[in-house]
Design an enzyme around this catalytic site. Structure first.
Site, PDB file in Angstrom:
ATOM      1  N   PHE A 115       0.801  -1.226   0.000  1.00 38.78           N
ATOM      2  CA  PHE A 115       0.000   0.000   0.000  1.00 38.78           C
ATOM      3  C   PHE A 115       0.832   1.274   0.000  1.00 38.78           C
ATOM      4  CE2 PHE A 115       0.976  -0.076   4.527  1.00 38.78           C
ATOM      5  CZ  PHE A 115       1.123   1.269   4.813  1.00 38.78           C
ATOM      6  N   LYS A 141      -1.226  -7.352  -9.401  1.00 34.80           N
ATOM      7  CA  LYS A 141      -2.185  -7.232  -8.297  1.00 34.80           C
ATOM      8  C   LYS A 141      -1.786  -6.041  -7.436  1.00 34.80           C
ATOM      9  CE  LYS A 141      -2.698  -8.744  -4.095  1.00 34.80           C
ATOM     10  NZ  LYS A 141      -3.372  -7.591  -3.505  1.00 34.80           N
ATOM     11  N   GLU A 163      -4.803  -3.902  -2.128  1.00 33.91           N
ATOM     12  CA  GLU A 163      -6.258  -3.776  -2.032  1.00 33.91           C
ATOM     13  C   GLU A 163      -6.667  -2.504  -1.279  1.00 33.91           C
ATOM     14  OE1 GLU A 163      -4.163  -5.942  -0.662  1.00 33.91           O
ATOM     15  OE2 GLU A 163      -5.174  -7.249   0.795  1.00 33.91           O
ATOM     16  N   SER A 196       5.372  -6.854   3.277  1.00 38.74           N
ATOM     17  CA  SER A 196       5.843  -7.188   4.618  1.00 38.74           C
ATOM     18  C   SER A 196       6.588  -8.528   4.636  1.00 38.74           C
ATOM     19  CB  SER A 196       4.647  -7.263   5.561  1.00 38.74           C
ATOM     20  OG  SER A 196       3.793  -8.319   5.158  1.00 38.74           O
ATOM     21  N   CYS A 232       9.528   2.103   3.181  1.00 37.84           N
ATOM     22  CA  CYS A 232      10.400   0.987   3.532  1.00 37.84           C
ATOM     23  C   CYS A 232      11.825   1.475   3.740  1.00 37.84           C
ATOM     24  CB  CYS A 232      10.371  -0.075   2.448  1.00 37.84           C
ATOM     25  SG  CYS A 232      11.010   0.536   0.911  1.00 37.84           S
TER      26      CYS A 232
HETATM   27  P1  NAD Z   1       1.574  -6.545   3.041  1.00 37.59           P
HETATM   28  O1  NAD Z   1       2.586  -7.633   3.087  1.00 37.59           O
HETATM   29  O2  NAD Z   1       0.506  -6.567   4.067  1.00 37.59           O
HETATM   30  O3  NAD Z   1       0.846  -6.550   1.622  1.00 37.59           O
HETATM   31  C1  NAD Z   1       1.586  -6.619   0.422  1.00 37.59           C
HETATM   32  C2  NAD Z   1       0.811  -7.457  -0.591  1.00 37.59           C
HETATM   33  O4  NAD Z   1       0.758  -8.814  -0.143  1.00 37.59           O
HETATM   34  C3  NAD Z   1      -0.615  -6.984  -0.799  1.00 37.59           C
HETATM   35  O5  NAD Z   1      -0.886  -6.968  -2.179  1.00 37.59           O
HETATM   36  C4  NAD Z   1      -1.444  -8.008  -0.052  1.00 37.59           C
HETATM   37  O6  NAD Z   1      -2.682  -8.238  -0.682  1.00 37.59           O
HETATM   38  C5  NAD Z   1      -0.591  -9.257  -0.083  1.00 37.59           C
HETATM   39  N1  NAD Z   1      -0.719 -10.060   1.140  1.00 37.59           N
HETATM   40  C6  NAD Z   1      -0.711  -9.603   2.419  1.00 37.59           C
HETATM   41  N2  NAD Z   1      -0.811 -10.624   3.283  1.00 37.59           N
HETATM   42  C7  NAD Z   1      -0.888 -11.753   2.549  1.00 37.59           C
HETATM   43  C8  NAD Z   1      -0.997 -13.145   2.874  1.00 37.59           C
HETATM   44  N3  NAD Z   1      -1.045 -13.564   4.126  1.00 37.59           N
HETATM   45  N4  NAD Z   1      -1.049 -14.025   1.869  1.00 37.59           N
HETATM   46  C9  NAD Z   1      -0.972 -13.618   0.596  1.00 37.59           C
HETATM   47  N5  NAD Z   1      -0.878 -12.316   0.234  1.00 37.59           N
HETATM   48  C10 NAD Z   1      -0.831 -11.400   1.188  1.00 37.59           C
HETATM   49  O7  NAD Z   1       2.388  -5.176   3.078  1.00 37.59           O
HETATM   50  P2  NAD Z   1       1.793  -3.689   3.178  1.00 37.59           P
HETATM   51  O8  NAD Z   1       1.300  -3.470   4.567  1.00 37.59           O
HETATM   52  O9  NAD Z   1       0.907  -3.398   2.049  1.00 37.59           O
HETATM   53  O10 NAD Z   1       3.135  -2.845   2.959  1.00 37.59           O
HETATM   54  C11 NAD Z   1       3.995  -2.461   4.006  1.00 37.59           C
HETATM   55  C12 NAD Z   1       5.202  -3.372   4.109  1.00 37.59           C
HETATM   56  O11 NAD Z   1       5.887  -3.400   2.870  1.00 37.59           O
HETATM   57  C13 NAD Z   1       6.232  -2.910   5.115  1.00 37.59           C
HETATM   58  O12 NAD Z   1       6.708  -4.034   5.813  1.00 37.59           O
HETATM   59  C14 NAD Z   1       7.330  -2.298   4.274  1.00 37.59           C
HETATM   60  O13 NAD Z   1       8.616  -2.304   4.850  1.00 37.59           O
HETATM   61  C15 NAD Z   1       7.284  -3.172   3.084  1.00 37.59           C
HETATM   62  N6  NAD Z   1       7.853  -2.528   1.921  1.00 37.59           N
HETATM   63  C16 NAD Z   1       9.077  -2.947   1.492  1.00 37.59           C
HETATM   64  C17 NAD Z   1       9.673  -2.341   0.410  1.00 37.59           C
HETATM   65  C18 NAD Z   1      11.012  -2.780  -0.069  1.00 37.59           C
HETATM   66  O14 NAD Z   1      11.364  -2.443  -1.181  1.00 37.59           O
HETATM   67  N7  NAD Z   1      11.761  -3.539   0.719  1.00 37.59           N
HETATM   68  C19 NAD Z   1       9.011  -1.301  -0.271  1.00 37.59           C
HETATM   69  C20 NAD Z   1       7.749  -0.913   0.173  1.00 37.59           C
HETATM   70  C21 NAD Z   1       7.184  -1.549   1.274  1.00 37.59           C
END
Ligand code: NAD
Length: 520
Positions: A172, A196, A199, A249, A304
């Site tokens: 997000f 994708k 959401e 994450s 991040c």
């Molecule tokens: P998130 O992991 O909750 O969601 C990311 C994606 O994964 C979404 O599209 C979501 O639908 C999907 N997802 C979430 N849980 C899932 C599950 N259990 N099974 C399958 N799919 C699932 O992350 P977020 O809250 O949207 O973003 C924040 C996180 O992203 C932070 O931890 C941040 O550090 C990290 N981030 C990392 C970078 C990088 O380049 N290292 C860049 C941006 C964000």
């Protein structure tokens, strides 16, 4: 005109709630060149984090819709991969122009759905635009290698070919930049794509997909499917999808990495972070404090590459704490579209509650709560998920508030007697995304650069996000996979190397000449 149907919100200078009785628009899927409404019965609200207004309704796409997106991508692949490289590049040249022309509208969509300030939202789009610009120069990255005469009359050469259908799963926090880290390079390299978006804030990705169609991307080359866990599981398991890019994450990323790899795919997964600044006693106070405040609290700490821990060599003394607290207090919380906003709301009430719990946990475990952003109220936006800049002092590596990624506007300040001790703290953290040192000493900076076990290093630069002709090189717990996103490694991820060993009979040339002599 745009056909994604979300213009309603992006065109207003500041978003107003929908008139009563007007239902929020449905976020559309993009399948085989058509924006369509999902047939699903399961929908999520997309919510403005500054107001809790429902902006749109996001479909959890059905398996049949997912399958048709993958089929469309598979069907588009043979023609697209054989389309000349300069023709594919020309689509990107047009695309960068369209993104520039629609920058303000894209940024407004990011601000309304994600919460960040308009200036940050423009940065979000711009950082993605730079990857599109780099895709325009992809040809040298696609070049192979040749060694002549590896045996008598035999040449050996390698060529890079696209993989086929590839897919991307987005977080997000950078709703424009992260999709643009993925599909522009993938499709310019000749692949077709299923995206994708998050959401929580799908609008920018949908608008970017619309612009990509307008730029001339043939139907089926880019498809957008919305959803959450189910779509992700289908992406991991689908045998047609050859590679997965993930940003998000740790928990989701490690799961997706394992499941995607088990299904035989290439997976690159950018994960969570805990980015440390190391402040040497000789650093310039004003510029360092300004950099720290911007990197810790900007975008509500939801980057991040945010600095979430600052290690002060020689101690977090009043020389540092006083100006830092002053800088933190001077930041103005407001809805992202308000002109004076420095810090917008967090993405959700749950994310805010979690950050508040970790602040309380820090204080309970002995950290000094020097600035407490909990309980702030922003007039006019009382329902927003606001958390004010928060500063904890005396934080130690064993504390939960340090071990967990808070992903909010919270800076944990730590003390270290020497640069060696600071390096030990940074290198002892499980994450290795970004870090920065602030110093006037070239020797200290050079030592830090060499010994720090972190993949992106800033020297008097707080958020060292590499430009897209390099790659985004998070290390250790912040990355799973081999080839990083964008840059040369990004193109390598989306292509595979084929090696040809070729022998042409030497007598052919003589035969052609002889034949020409008799007929001529
Ligand atoms: P998130 O992991 O909750 O969601 C990311 C994606 O994964 C979404 O599209 C979501 O639908 C999907 N997802 C979430 N849980 C899932 C599950 N259990 N099974 C399958 N799919 C699932 O992350 P977020 O809250 O949207 O973003 C924040 C996180 O992203 C932070 O931890 C941040 O550090 C990290 N981030 C990392 C970078 C990088 O380049 N290292 C860049 C941006 C964000």
């Amino acid at each position: 005109g745009l056909s994604h149907g979300l213009r309603l919100f992006a065109s207003a200078a500041s978003p107003s709630p929908l008139a009563s009785g007007v239902s929020p628009p449905k976020v559309k899927l993009l399948i085989d060149g058509q924006f369509i409404d999902s047939a699903t019965e399961n929908w999520l609200d997309v919510v403005n984090p500054a107001t809790q207004d429902v902006l749109s309704r996001l479909p959890l796409a059905t398996k049949a819709e997912f399958d048709s997106a993958v089929s469309a991508a598979a069907a588009a692949f043979p023609k697209w991969r054989s389309t000349a490289v300069p023709t594919r590049v020309r689509v990107m040249l047009k695309y960068q122009e369209l993104i520039r022309a629609n920058m303000d509208e894209l940024a407004r969509l990011v601000t309304i759905e994600q919460g960040k300030t308009l200036a940050d939202a423009r940065g979000d789009v711009f950082r993605g635009l730079e990857v599109v610009e780099t895709a325009c120069g992809i040809a040298p990255y696609l070049a192979g290698e040749l060694v002549e005469n590896v045996a008598g009359g035999i040449d050996c050469y390698s060529i890079r070919q696209p993989l086929g259908v590839v897919a991307g799963i987005c977080p997000f926090n950078f709703p424009a930049m992260v999709p643009l880290w993925m599909f522009p390079l993938a499709v310019t390299a000749g692949n077709t794509f299923v995206l994708k978006p998050s959401e929580r804030d799908p609008g920018a990705a949908v608008m970017l997909a619309d612009l990509a169609q307008q730029a001339g991307l043939p139907k089926g080359v880019l498809n957008v499917v919305h959803g959450s866990r189910d779509v992700v599981n289908w992406m991991c398991d689908d045998p047609t999808i050859r590679a997965l890019s993930f940003v998000g994450s740790d928990a989701a990323g490690r799961y997706i990495y394992a499941r995607g790899c088990a299904a035989g795919k290439r997976v690159q997964a950018n994960l969570g972070a805990k980015n440390h600044a190391v402040v040497m006693p000789d650093a310039d106070v004003d510029s360092t404090v300004k950099a720290l405040a911007g990197a810790a609290f900007g975008a509500a700490g939801q980057r991040c590459m945010a600095i979430s821990a600052a290690v002060f060599v020689g101690g977090f003394t009043p020389r540092w704490s006083e100006p830092l607290l002053e800088a933190a207090r001077s930041l103005k919380l407001n809805a992202g579209w308000e002109k004076d906003a420095d810090v917008g709301p967090m993405i959700s009430p749950e994310a805010k509650a979690r950050a508040e719990r970790l602040i309380a946990s820090g204080a309970a475990s002995g950290a000094r709560l020097l600035l407490d952003g909990r309980g702030v109220v922003v007039p006019g936006y009382e329902a927003g998920n606001f958390l004010g800049p928060t500063v904890l002092g005396g934080v130690t590596p064993d504390m939960e508030c340090y071990r967990e990624e808070i992903f909010g506007p919270v800076l944990s300040c730590m003390d270290a007697p020497s640069l060696d001790d600071a390096l030990q703290i940074v290198n002892g953290n499980e994450h290795g995304n970004g870090t920065a040192i602030f110093t006037r000493s070239g020797a200290a900076a050079r030592r830090f650069q060499s010994e720090v076990d972190v993949g992106m290093v800033g020297i008097n630069v707080p958020i060292p996000v590499p430009l897209p002709f390099f790659s985004f090189t998070g290390w250790r717990g912040s990355f799973a996979g081999d080839l990083h996103m964008y840059g040369r490694a990004g193109v390598q991820f989306y292509t595979q190397s084929k090696t040809v060993t070729a022998k042409w009979p030497a007598d052919d040339v003589a035969a052609i000449s002889a034949a020409a002599a008799t007929t001529g």
